[in-house]
Design a protein around this motif. Structure first.
Motif, PDB file in Angstrom:
ATOM      1  N   UNK A  49       0.690  -1.303  -0.005  1.00  9.79           N
ATOM      2  CA  UNK A  49      -0.057  -0.053   0.009  1.00  9.79           C
ATOM      3  C   UNK A  49       0.811   1.299   0.122  1.00  9.79           C
ATOM      4  N   UNK A  50       0.527   2.304  -0.924  1.00  7.68           N
ATOM      5  CA  UNK A  50       1.282   3.468  -1.153  1.00  7.68           C
ATOM      6  C   UNK A  50       2.503   3.296  -1.729  1.00  7.68           C
ATOM      7  N   UNK A  51       2.927   2.103  -2.313  1.00  9.50           N
ATOM      8  CA  UNK A  51       4.244   2.110  -3.164  1.00  9.50           C
ATOM      9  C   UNK A  51       3.837   2.223  -4.521  1.00  9.50           C
ATOM     10  N   UNK A  52       4.688   3.271  -5.255  1.00 12.19           N
ATOM     11  CA  UNK A  52       4.555   3.457  -6.597  1.00 12.19           C
ATOM     12  C   UNK A  52       5.704   2.732  -7.269  1.00 12.19           C
TER      13      UNK A  52
ATOM     14  N   UNK B 247      -7.375  -2.307  -1.599  1.00  9.06           N
ATOM     15  CA  UNK B 247      -6.387  -3.495  -1.585  1.00  9.06           C
ATOM     16  C   UNK B 247      -7.337  -4.675  -1.309  1.00  9.06           C
ATOM     17  N   UNK B 248      -7.267  -5.830  -2.116  1.00 14.26           N
ATOM     18  CA  UNK B 248      -8.003  -6.996  -1.890  1.00 14.26           C
ATOM     19  C   UNK B 248      -7.323  -7.708  -0.677  1.00 14.26           C
ATOM     20  N   UNK B 249      -8.045  -8.554  -0.104  1.00 17.77           N
ATOM     21  CA  UNK B 249      -7.109  -9.342   1.064  1.00 17.77           C
ATOM     22  C   UNK B 249      -6.265 -10.037   0.708  1.00 17.77           C
ATOM     23  N   UNK B 250      -6.393 -10.869  -0.403  1.00 21.91           N
ATOM     24  CA  UNK B 250      -5.140 -11.646  -0.664  1.00 21.91           C
ATOM     25  C   UNK B 250      -5.073 -11.909  -2.477  1.00 21.91           C
ATOM     26  N   UNK B 251      -5.961 -11.027  -3.140  1.00 20.67           N
ATOM     27  CA  UNK B 251      -5.798 -10.823  -4.493  1.00 20.67           C
ATOM     28  C   UNK B 251      -6.085 -11.844  -5.289  1.00 20.67           C
ATOM     29  N   UNK B 252      -6.298 -11.768  -6.683  1.00 20.86           N
ATOM     30  CA  UNK B 252      -6.377 -12.884  -7.512  1.00 20.86           C
ATOM     31  C   UNK B 252      -5.202 -12.963  -8.614  1.00 20.86           C
ATOM     32  N   UNK B 253      -4.525 -14.318  -8.376  1.00 21.79           N
ATOM     33  CA  UNK B 253      -3.292 -14.572  -9.274  1.00 21.79           C
ATOM     34  C   UNK B 253      -3.646 -15.935  -9.641  1.00 21.79           C
ATOM     35  N   UNK B 254      -3.249 -16.014 -11.077  1.00 19.76           N
ATOM     36  CA  UNK B 254      -3.465 -17.648 -11.506  1.00 19.76           C
ATOM     37  C   UNK B 254      -3.775 -17.448 -12.969  1.00 19.76           C
TER      38      UNK B 254
ATOM     39  N   UNK C 167      -3.711  -9.380  -9.789  1.00 17.36           N
ATOM     40  CA  UNK C 167      -3.978  -8.143  -8.963  1.00 17.36           C
ATOM     41  C   UNK C 167      -4.001  -8.099  -7.643  1.00 17.36           C
ATOM     42  N   UNK C 168      -3.537  -7.400  -6.812  1.00 18.09           N
ATOM     43  CA  UNK C 168      -3.827  -7.203  -5.541  1.00 18.09           C
ATOM     44  C   UNK C 168      -4.621  -5.924  -5.053  1.00 18.09           C
ATOM     45  N   UNK C 169      -4.971  -5.126  -5.801  1.00 21.29           N
ATOM     46  CA  UNK C 169      -5.978  -4.100  -5.892  1.00 21.29           C
ATOM     47  C   UNK C 169      -6.937  -4.071  -6.939  1.00 21.29           C
ATOM     48  N   UNK C 170      -8.252  -3.237  -6.671  1.00 25.11           N
ATOM     49  CA  UNK C 170      -9.479  -3.441  -7.346  1.00 25.11           C
ATOM     50  C   UNK C 170     -10.238  -2.229  -7.176  1.00 25.11           C
ATOM     51  N   UNK C 171     -10.904  -1.907  -8.500  1.00 23.89           N
ATOM     52  CA  UNK C 171     -11.714  -0.613  -8.489  1.00 23.89           C
ATOM     53  C   UNK C 171     -13.039  -0.755  -7.852  1.00 23.89           C
ATOM     54  N   UNK C 172     -13.396   0.358  -6.824  1.00 22.29           N
ATOM     55  CA  UNK C 172     -14.612   0.458  -6.035  1.00 22.29           C
ATOM     56  C   UNK C 172     -15.633   0.929  -6.605  1.00 22.29           C
ATOM     57  N   UNK C 173     -16.464   0.268  -7.686  1.00 24.43           N
ATOM     58  CA  UNK C 173     -17.430   0.674  -8.290  1.00 24.43           C
ATOM     59  C   UNK C 173     -18.892   0.105  -8.005  1.00 24.43           C
ATOM     60  N   UNK C 174     -19.734   0.677  -8.404  1.00 23.40           N
ATOM     61  CA  UNK C 174     -21.086  -0.246  -8.060  1.00 23.40           C
ATOM     62  C   UNK C 174     -21.279  -1.076  -8.965  1.00 23.40           C
ATOM     63  N   UNK C 175     -21.868  -2.652  -8.716  1.00 23.94           N
ATOM     64  CA  UNK C 175     -22.185  -3.795  -9.653  1.00 23.94           C
ATOM     65  C   UNK C 175     -23.339  -3.532 -10.313  1.00 23.94           C
ATOM     66  N   UNK C 176     -23.600  -4.167 -11.550  1.00 24.08           N
ATOM     67  CA  UNK C 176     -24.964  -4.572 -12.124  1.00 24.08           C
ATOM     68  C   UNK C 176     -25.754  -3.032 -12.198  1.00 24.08           C
ATOM     69  N   UNK C 177     -25.229  -1.923 -12.478  1.00 19.66           N
ATOM     70  CA  UNK C 177     -25.915  -0.887 -12.915  1.00 19.66           C
ATOM     71  C   UNK C 177     -25.016   0.105 -13.569  1.00 19.66           C
ATOM     72  N   UNK C 178     -25.687   1.025 -14.203  1.00 20.19           N
ATOM     73  CA  UNK C 178     -25.294   2.259 -15.069  1.00 20.19           C
ATOM     74  C   UNK C 178     -25.080   3.487 -14.017  1.00 20.19           C
ATOM     75  N   UNK C 179     -24.209   4.011 -14.117  1.00 16.49           N
ATOM     76  CA  UNK C 179     -23.823   5.513 -13.216  1.00 16.49           C
ATOM     77  C   UNK C 179     -23.438   6.329 -14.220  1.00 16.49           C
ATOM     78  N   UNK C 180     -23.521   7.333 -13.303  1.00 21.95           N
ATOM     79  CA  UNK C 180     -22.719   8.709 -14.105  1.00 21.95           C
ATOM     80  C   UNK C 180     -21.241   8.806 -13.310  1.00 21.95           C
ATOM     81  N   UNK C 181     -20.174   8.686 -14.211  1.00 21.81           N
ATOM     82  CA  UNK C 181     -18.856   8.674 -13.588  1.00 21.81           C
ATOM     83  C   UNK C 181     -18.940   9.935 -12.633  1.00 21.81           C
ATOM     84  N   UNK C 182     -18.259   9.689 -11.235  1.00 25.09           N
ATOM     85  CA  UNK C 182     -18.315  10.732 -10.324  1.00 25.09           C
ATOM     86  C   UNK C 182     -17.358  12.031 -11.127  1.00 25.09           C
ATOM     87  N   UNK C 183     -17.765  13.342 -10.671  1.00 25.79           N
ATOM     88  CA  UNK C 183     -17.126  14.289 -11.385  1.00 25.79           C
ATOM     89  C   UNK C 183     -15.724  14.347 -10.712  1.00 25.79           C
TER      90      UNK C 183
END
Length: 388
Positions: free
Chosen positions: A159-162, A275-282, A302-318
């Motif tokens: 976390x926090x590493x570039x 950050x995901x708990x243990x990620x998806x790798x395989x 990947x060990x990180x994920x996007x936080x976006x609402x599932x199964x609906x169309x939304x307007x992207x936050x400004x």
């Protein structure tokens, strides 16, 4: 091959230890412990820049049977910081092998451990989450346990590493289109795998691979018909490429991103990442394509994920700082194991992304059609521009 091995120990951040034998280089290394569920493709895993600063645990018990060859590298070197297997192959047995896995690890200075219960280790990481770990062999394995534990605790967290700037190409280069050239794409190398520009080139795309530090002006200088952001390591909240992508989106240039490129699109649209708990790798992760209802077996890292609402169309936050919004967006793909966002589709601008790896070296290839979808996006944009 080695006939005898030195003692080695793996020390986890929470204090649990596993004792085994040295595999690969002898010495010490520290990174984030993660597990990969792929039954094949260890060479592609080891040379994937997205694994930079990670100690990779293979859940398949027998590793190394196909040796090491001169064709399957996904970059110029091994990127994992440490490697953990249960039973290494005694000798390679494959007609393509030019050497052994252990020789490749040793030659590139990758410290590993074998002979431990990787099933128990994987269960521990699933329950407690990915965490820092150290592999110590030879003289280092004989040091006091509290000293080794402190070295693990002193290692930087993910976390926090570039990290993209540490794995990117230093100089821009071009992958020529195969056959007739149809389009030019600027690809930002955030940890790109060699199969990615190859698959685009097969579709008539001339790929200009640019360093992660490329500005929008440098991207625009290659006169791209489209822009691509690759996979890569690190925390997307640290990625300066988010601002560059916002300029790309505002200019109306078609965009395709994978893995880290998906997370950057999410942040550019105004969503958060976590950050995901243990990620998806395989290479066996089931993903639902929301548009078609089809389930694809896909390759992940990947060990990180996007936080976006599932199964609906939304307007992207400004974008509060710039007063910009990019219209409607929906989650296009969903991970069926845990409902993680695995793709984004913009409905009002020409942009989409997926969290997994459609280039899928060493497989599966269910998602290879996404490169065709990118070409279709370029086709539609070119047709629209021609009517102006």
């Amino acid at each position: 091959m080695l006939t005898s091995r030195e003692r080695a120990v793996l020390v986890l951040e929470d204090g649990r230890t596993f004792t085994g034998e040295a595999f690969g280089a002898v010495g010490e290394t520290v990174g984030e412990a993660v597990f990969s569920t792929g039954m094949t493709g260890y060479q592609e895993t080891l040379t994937d820049p997205s694994y930079h600063r990670q100690v990779v645990v293979m859940t398949a018990p027998h590793v190394g049977n196909t040796g090491w060859n001169d064709e399957d590298d996904e970059s110029s070197r091994i990127w994992v910081t440490g490697f953990v297997v249960r039973d290494p192959a005694v000798r390679p047995s494959n007609w393509r092998a030019s050497g052994s896995l252990e020789d490749a690890l040793r030659e590139q200075g990758v410290v590993g451990i074998c002979g431990i219960d990787t099933r128990a280790l994987t269960r521990h990481l699933r329950e407690r989450g990915a965490m820092r770990a150290g592999v110590f062999s030879g003289d280092a394995a004989g040091e006091p346990s509290d000293v080794l534990a402190q070295r693990v605790a002193d290692a930087p967290a993910m976390e926090g590493s570039e990290l993209a700037s540490q794995v990117t190409t230093e100089q821009a280069y071009v992958v020529e289109a195969k056959g007739e050239k149809r389009y030019t794409v600027a690809a930002l190398d955030l940890g790109i795998k060699s199969m990615t520009p190859f698959l685009m080139a097969e579709r008539g795309i001339e790929v200009h691979v640019l360093p992660a530090s490329a500005t929008f002006e440098q991207i625009r200088a290659v006169h791209p018909d489209g822009v691509f952001f690759s996979n890569g390591p690190g925390d997307p909240s640290t990625a300066p490429q988010v601002e560059v992508l916002r300029e790309v989106l505002s200019a109306g240039i078609p965009y395709f991103g994978i893995c880290f490129g998906n997370q950057i699109l999410g942040r550019a649209l105004g969503f958060g990442t976590y950050k995901l708990k243990y990620g998806h790798r395989g290479i066996n992760q089931p993903v639902l394509d929301v548009a078609t209802g089809q389930v694809e077996v896909t390759a992940h890292n990947h060990g990180f994920a996007v936080d976006a609402p599932l199964r609906e169309i939304v307007t992207a936050p400004a974008d509060a700082e710039h007063g910009t919004s990019y219209g409607r967006v929906q989650v296009s793909h969903i991970g069926l194991n845990d409902d993680v966002v695995e793709g984004l589709a913009c409905l009002d601008i020409p942009a989409f992304s997926v969290q997994y790896h459609p280039e899928a070296a060493a497989g599966p290839h269910d998602a290879a059609h996404l490169f065709d979808r990118f070409v279709e996006l370029l086709d539609a944009h070119a047709a629209k521009e021609s009517t102006k």
